[in-house]
Design a protein around this motif. Structure first.
Motif, PDB file in Angstrom:
ATOM      1  N   SER A  60       0.809  -1.224   0.000  1.00 52.31           N
ATOM      2  CA  SER A  60       0.000   0.000   0.000  1.00 52.31           C
ATOM      3  C   SER A  60       0.845   1.278   0.000  1.00 52.31           C
ATOM      4  CB  SER A  60      -0.930   0.009   1.215  1.00 52.31           C
ATOM      5  OG  SER A  60      -0.204   0.037   2.426  1.00 52.31           O
ATOM      6  N   GLU A  61       2.125   1.197   0.412  1.00 53.13           N
ATOM      7  CA  GLU A  61       2.968   2.378   0.447  1.00 53.13           C
ATOM      8  C   GLU A  61       3.912   2.387  -0.767  1.00 53.13           C
ATOM      9  OE1 GLU A  61       4.667   3.512   4.178  1.00 53.13           O
ATOM     10  OE2 GLU A  61       3.214   2.315   5.320  1.00 53.13           O
ATOM     11  N   VAL A  62       3.771   3.399  -1.609  1.00 51.68           N
ATOM     12  CA  VAL A  62       4.441   3.452  -2.905  1.00 51.68           C
ATOM     13  C   VAL A  62       5.960   3.344  -2.776  1.00 51.68           C
ATOM     14  CG1 VAL A  62       4.854   4.875  -4.945  1.00 51.68           C
ATOM     15  CG2 VAL A  62       2.581   4.811  -3.908  1.00 51.68           C
ATOM     16  N   GLN A  63       6.540   3.982  -1.749  1.00 53.72           N
ATOM     17  CA  GLN A  63       8.006   4.043  -1.660  1.00 53.72           C
ATOM     18  C   GLN A  63       8.645   2.684  -1.424  1.00 53.72           C
ATOM     19  OE1 GLN A  63       5.822   5.281   0.491  1.00 53.72           O
ATOM     20  NE2 GLN A  63       6.649   5.561   2.562  1.00 53.72           N
ATOM     21  N   PHE A  64       7.850   1.672  -1.038  1.00 59.41           N
ATOM     22  CA  PHE A  64       8.420   0.351  -0.789  1.00 59.41           C
ATOM     23  C   PHE A  64       8.097  -0.672  -1.883  1.00 59.41           C
ATOM     24  CE2 PHE A  64       7.851   2.284   3.425  1.00 59.41           C
ATOM     25  CZ  PHE A  64       9.156   2.223   3.885  1.00 59.41           C
ATOM     26  N   GLN A  65       7.486  -0.224  -2.969  1.00 67.51           N
ATOM     27  CA  GLN A  65       7.044  -1.169  -3.993  1.00 67.51           C
ATOM     28  C   GLN A  65       8.189  -1.711  -4.840  1.00 67.51           C
ATOM     29  OE1 GLN A  65       3.781   0.482  -6.225  1.00 67.51           O
ATOM     30  NE2 GLN A  65       2.403   0.492  -4.463  1.00 67.51           N
ATOM     31  N   ALA A  66       9.370  -1.088  -4.777  1.00 67.00           N
ATOM     32  CA  ALA A  66      10.510  -1.550  -5.580  1.00 67.00           C
ATOM     33  C   ALA A  66      11.463  -2.423  -4.780  1.00 67.00           C
ATOM     34  CB  ALA A  66      11.249  -0.350  -6.157  1.00 67.00           C
ATOM     35  N   ALA A  67      11.133  -2.749  -3.537  1.00 66.16           N
ATOM     36  CA  ALA A  67      12.033  -3.561  -2.713  1.00 66.16           C
ATOM     37  C   ALA A  67      12.260  -4.924  -3.356  1.00 66.16           C
ATOM     38  CB  ALA A  67      11.440  -3.734  -1.312  1.00 66.16           C
ATOM     39  N   ALA A  68      13.460  -5.467  -3.153  1.00 68.79           N
ATOM     40  CA  ALA A  68      13.816  -6.743  -3.776  1.00 68.79           C
ATOM     41  C   ALA A  68      13.010  -7.891  -3.178  1.00 68.79           C
ATOM     42  CB  ALA A  68      15.303  -7.002  -3.584  1.00 68.79           C
ATOM     43  N   ALA A  69      12.802  -8.927  -3.973  1.00 63.31           N
ATOM     44  CA  ALA A  69      12.108 -10.127  -3.490  1.00 63.31           C
ATOM     45  C   ALA A  69      13.021 -10.898  -2.548  1.00 63.31           C
ATOM     46  CB  ALA A  69      11.705 -11.008  -4.669  1.00 63.31           C
ATOM     47  N   PRO A  70      12.467 -11.545  -1.525  1.00 66.60           N
ATOM     48  CA  PRO A  70      13.303 -12.342  -0.617  1.00 66.60           C
ATOM     49  C   PRO A  70      13.882 -13.556  -1.329  1.00 66.60           C
ATOM     50  CG  PRO A  70      10.972 -12.705  -0.168  1.00 66.60           C
ATOM     51  CD  PRO A  70      11.048 -11.592  -1.158  1.00 66.60           C
ATOM     52  N   VAL A  71      15.039 -14.004  -0.853  1.00 68.47           N
ATOM     53  CA  VAL A  71      15.707 -15.171  -1.430  1.00 68.47           C
ATOM     54  C   VAL A  71      15.616 -16.319  -0.434  1.00 68.47           C
ATOM     55  CG1 VAL A  71      17.884 -16.094  -2.290  1.00 68.47           C
ATOM     56  CG2 VAL A  71      17.275 -13.697  -2.725  1.00 68.47           C
ATOM     57  N   LEU A  72      15.137 -17.471  -0.889  1.00 67.74           N
ATOM     58  CA  LEU A  72      15.002 -18.624  -0.008  1.00 67.74           C
ATOM     59  C   LEU A  72      16.360 -19.282   0.210  1.00 67.74           C
ATOM     60  CD1 LEU A  72      11.747 -20.282  -1.411  1.00 67.74           C
ATOM     61  CD2 LEU A  72      11.972 -18.586   0.400  1.00 67.74           C
ATOM     62  N   SER A  73      16.531 -19.870   1.375  1.00 68.86           N
ATOM     63  CA  SER A  73      17.786 -20.546   1.691  1.00 68.86           C
ATOM     64  C   SER A  73      17.875 -21.918   1.033  1.00 68.86           C
ATOM     65  CB  SER A  73      17.931 -20.696   3.205  1.00 68.86           C
ATOM     66  OG  SER A  73      18.116 -19.446   3.810  1.00 68.86           O
ATOM     67  N   ARG A  74      19.063 -22.500   1.113  1.00 67.42           N
ATOM     68  CA  ARG A  74      19.300 -23.809   0.519  1.00 67.42           C
ATOM     69  C   ARG A  74      18.336 -24.850   1.100  1.00 67.42           C
ATOM     70  NH1 ARG A  74      22.454 -27.795   2.395  1.00 67.42           N
ATOM     71  NH2 ARG A  74      23.316 -26.382   3.978  1.00 67.42           N
ATOM     72  N   GLY A  75      17.734 -25.646   0.213  1.00 69.42           N
ATOM     73  CA  GLY A  75      16.821 -26.693   0.649  1.00 69.42           C
ATOM     74  C   GLY A  75      15.366 -26.277   0.662  1.00 69.42           C
ATOM     75  N   PHE A  76      15.066 -24.984   0.390  1.00 70.78           N
ATOM     76  CA  PHE A  76      13.683 -24.496   0.372  1.00 70.78           C
ATOM     77  C   PHE A  76      13.335 -23.998  -1.024  1.00 70.78           C
ATOM     78  CE2 PHE A  76      14.870 -24.372   4.759  1.00 70.78           C
ATOM     79  CZ  PHE A  76      13.699 -24.634   5.464  1.00 70.78           C
ATOM     80  N   SER A  77      12.098 -24.237  -1.430  1.00 67.20           N
ATOM     81  CA  SER A  77      11.644 -23.801  -2.745  1.00 67.20           C
ATOM     82  C   SER A  77      10.172 -23.416  -2.654  1.00 67.20           C
ATOM     83  CB  SER A  77      11.833 -24.910  -3.786  1.00 67.20           C
ATOM     84  OG  SER A  77      11.026 -26.035  -3.446  1.00 67.20           O
ATOM     85  N   THR A  78       9.642 -22.865  -3.741  1.00 62.62           N
ATOM     86  CA  THR A  78       8.234 -22.474  -3.784  1.00 62.62           C
ATOM     87  C   THR A  78       7.688 -22.733  -5.169  1.00 62.62           C
ATOM     88  OG1 THR A  78       6.700 -20.628  -3.521  1.00 62.62           O
ATOM     89  CG2 THR A  78       8.897 -20.088  -4.310  1.00 62.62           C
ATOM     90  N   VAL A  79       6.377 -22.993  -5.262  1.00 65.62           N
ATOM     91  CA  VAL A  79       5.763 -23.279  -6.555  1.00 65.62           C
ATOM     92  C   VAL A  79       5.481 -21.998  -7.326  1.00 65.62           C
ATOM     93  CG1 VAL A  79       4.715 -25.434  -5.777  1.00 65.62           C
ATOM     94  CG2 VAL A  79       3.417 -23.296  -5.589  1.00 65.62           C
ATOM     95  N   TYR A  80       5.561 -20.842  -6.646  1.00 66.36           N
ATOM     96  CA  TYR A  80       5.333 -19.582  -7.333  1.00 66.36           C
ATOM     97  C   TYR A  80       6.582 -18.714  -7.281  1.00 66.36           C
ATOM     98  CZ  TYR A  80       4.552 -17.832  -2.574  1.00 66.36           C
ATOM     99  OH  TYR A  80       4.700 -17.510  -1.245  1.00 66.36           O
ATOM    100  N   LYS A  81       6.692 -17.788  -8.205  1.00 68.70           N
ATOM    101  CA  LYS A  81       7.852 -16.907  -8.264  1.00 68.70           C
ATOM    102  C   LYS A  81       7.797 -15.916  -7.097  1.00 68.70           C
ATOM    103  CE  LYS A  81      10.301 -13.782 -11.406  1.00 68.70           C
ATOM    104  NZ  LYS A  81      10.288 -13.121 -12.742  1.00 68.70           N
ATOM    105  N   ALA A  82       8.926 -15.738  -6.410  1.00 74.74           N
ATOM    106  CA  ALA A  82       8.980 -14.803  -5.291  1.00 74.74           C
ATOM    107  C   ALA A  82       8.591 -13.402  -5.750  1.00 74.74           C
ATOM    108  CB  ALA A  82      10.383 -14.786  -4.683  1.00 74.74           C
ATOM    109  N   LYS A  83       7.769 -12.730  -4.963  1.00 75.96           N
ATOM    110  CA  LYS A  83       7.220 -11.431  -5.364  1.00 75.96           C
ATOM    111  C   LYS A  83       8.061 -10.292  -4.787  1.00 75.96           C
ATOM    112  CE  LYS A  83       2.570 -13.427  -5.114  1.00 75.96           C
ATOM    113  NZ  LYS A  83       2.899 -14.630  -4.336  1.00 75.96           N
ATOM    114  N   PRO A  84       8.484  -9.347  -5.626  1.00 77.25           N
ATOM    115  CA  PRO A  84       9.246  -8.200  -5.125  1.00 77.25           C
ATOM    116  C   PRO A  84       8.320  -7.143  -4.531  1.00 77.25           C
ATOM    117  CG  PRO A  84       8.981  -8.022  -7.495  1.00 77.25           C
ATOM    118  CD  PRO A  84       8.347  -9.323  -7.098  1.00 77.25           C
ATOM    119  N   GLY A  85       8.928  -6.199  -3.795  1.00 75.51           N
ATOM    120  CA  GLY A  85       8.198  -5.036  -3.314  1.00 75.51           C
ATOM    121  C   GLY A  85       7.460  -5.265  -2.013  1.00 75.51           C
TER     122      GLY A  85
END
Length: 488
Positions: A210-235
């Motif tokens: 909801s706050e515009v100034q934080f919408q460009a923040a980088a997506a989090p990176v998962l550690s070794r051994g963890f994955s997700t079925v969807y692409k990590a979302k930035p912002g």
């Protein structure tokens, strides 16, 4: 209107949202079923047993509705929540008993649906939303003078675990703006609430855009051994920021959160650091494992291996000394072998959880497991494996919790104990139930006159013995000081 709630804490919060909407539209609440013009059941679909409880309740309400019709005092019955979303057609067709059906994203439409029902027609709205969070609705607390409250921070889930119906009944993941969450927590603090639990299907993937100034923040990176079925979302502002802000509102208000997903912890070291640093964020984590077998975890689409999960547990215990751990487990998932089951047994022994929630697998329509896998573990085998898991959990939890015997614990008083009117009950920081005498004690604030603890007080107790009943352990204690928050 008469409201009944079934299922998880999210449904408790949904009940409060629905009631807030109805109250603004002129409805009055009754706790007496016989006084009601409208009966609304907030339902759960996570397991077949949960749905069966609703069908059984509807059979009882049918007799009441017939009697009311004969007396020319019509009774309207509504099914709300997850079961409404999953079984709309069946609910409306079965004996024409139910008048309205509203899914989790349709509570704003309740006044219109009830108006349609008043005309004698059935009415339904089970449309799922991509943005509904009820952020502008402050839930009306259903327990007047309660010491604890639930605050929903997000709705829905994107994880698509193969066994889980939640993405199909509650829709896609969306987070509530932090500003509205903080407003609600401040209101609860002003009302005297002493413990707040932040709620979501996957709280640590929180992402406020909801706050515009934080919408460009980088997506989090998962550690070794963890994955997700969807692409990590930035912002967006993440869960660590929310937890930091919530914990600052009232230093004497306990903060908990549930349920997190293990995959969203590795990159959120700041969350674990906050828990360790802030005395009012409870040193308790729910880490749902579901299985101890990497093969079964892959079939469940959980996004981690056994080894990655154990590495996370070790990291959590290093970061938060004395942390209390709880978990969920499913016995007899599709294709689970005896070897897989034994790996879950060994995980329970290795981690030694303080609290556990264990269930036999229940196949749900619409899920990936329903379409792609076979529910091939016989019911008697599921039950036997479940009983073995429960026995091992109890044994190991007793060992884990026995370490607290002889220790002093700070307990938030909830009210009278069910065991005896001469006892009170509450919960310690680790969310374990504590039973102690309702006796006059010294006031920690230094008053000379002895006092009796009241709901909402903190008391300092010494643990004298452990009782263990599934799924909770609980302690018996002697009281040292009352209203200990003042001395903390």
């Amino acid at each position: 209107v008469y409201l009944e709630t079934y299922g998880c804490q999210m449904n408790v919060n949904d009940t409060e949202i629905a009631w807030a909407i109805l109250q603004k539209n002129g409805y009055r609440r009754t706790k007496e079923l016989d006084e009601a013009d409208v009966v609304l059941l907030v339902t759960c679909s996570i397991r077949e047993k949960a749905e069966q409880a609703i069908w059984n309740r509807l059979r009882h309400l049918k007799a009441l509705k017939v009697r009311r019709q004969q007396a020319r005092l019509p009774l309207r019955i509504g099914i709300l929540g997850c079961m409404a979303e999953r079984l709309k057609e069946e609910i409306l067709q079965r004996e024409k008993l139910v008048d309205i059906v509203a899914g989790p994203d349709a509570y704003r439409d309740l006044p219109r649906l009830l108006a349609v029902a008043e005309s004698g027609q059935q009415a339904a709205n089970v449309l799922l939303s991509l943005d509904e969070t009820y952020a502008d609705i402050l839930p009306v607390q259903t327990s007047v003078g309660g010491t604890t409250a639930f605050v929903s921070i997000m709705r829905g889930c994107d994880n698509m675990c193969s066994y889980c119906i939640v993405p199909f009944t509650r829709g896609r993941e969306r987070s509530r703006p932090i500003a509205s969450i903080l407003q609600e927590v401040r209101m609860l603090s002003d009302q005297g609430v002493k413990e707040v639990t932040l709620l979501g299907q996957n709280v640590n993937s929180f992402r406020d855009m909801s706050e515009v100034q934080f919408q460009a923040a980088a997506a989090p990176v998962l550690s070794r051994g963890f994955s997700t079925v969807y692409k990590a979302k930035p912002g967006g502002l993440r869960f660590a920021h929310l937890l930091d802000q919530v914990s600052r509102i009232d230093p004497e208000m306990r903060i908990r959160f549930t349920s997190p997903h293990p995959k969203d912890f590795p990159d959120e070291a700041s969350v674990l650091q906050l828990i360790q640093e802030r005395h009012n964020i409870c040193k308790q984590l729910h880490l749902p494992a579901q299985s101890g077998s990497t093969r079964v975890l892959e079939a469940m689409r959980r996004g981690y291996t056994r080894e990655a999960y154990l590495e996370l547990v070790h990291h959590v215990r290093e970061s938060i000394p004395g942390v209390s751990l709880s978990s969920d487990f499913i016995a007899g998932f599709c294709g689970e072998t005896e070897e897989d089951h034994q790996q879950t047994v060994s995980l329970l022994r290795e981690v030694r959880y303080n609290v556990g929630f264990l269930f036999a697998y229940s196949m749900r329509q619409k899920t990936r497991a329903y379409h792609r896998l076979q529910d091939d573990v016989p019911a008697d085998v599921k039950q036997r494996r479940l009983e073995e898991l429960i026995a091992v959990f109890r044994e190991e939890a007793a060992r884990a919790n026995e370490a607290m015997v002889g220790q002093n614990q700070l307990v938030l008083v909830e009210g009278p104990s069910k065991r005896s009117p001469s006892e009170l009950c509450g919960r310690n920081d680790g969310n374990i139930k504590v039973i102690f005498p309702n006796a006059e004690t010294e006031d920690a604030a230094g008053c000379e006159a002895p006092v009796r603890a009241q709901p909402g007080d903190f008391v300092l107790v010494k643990v004298t013995c452990l009782h263990h009943l599934f799924p909770w352990a609980f302690f018996s204690c002697s009281v040292l000081f009352s209203r200990a928050a003042a001395a903390r």
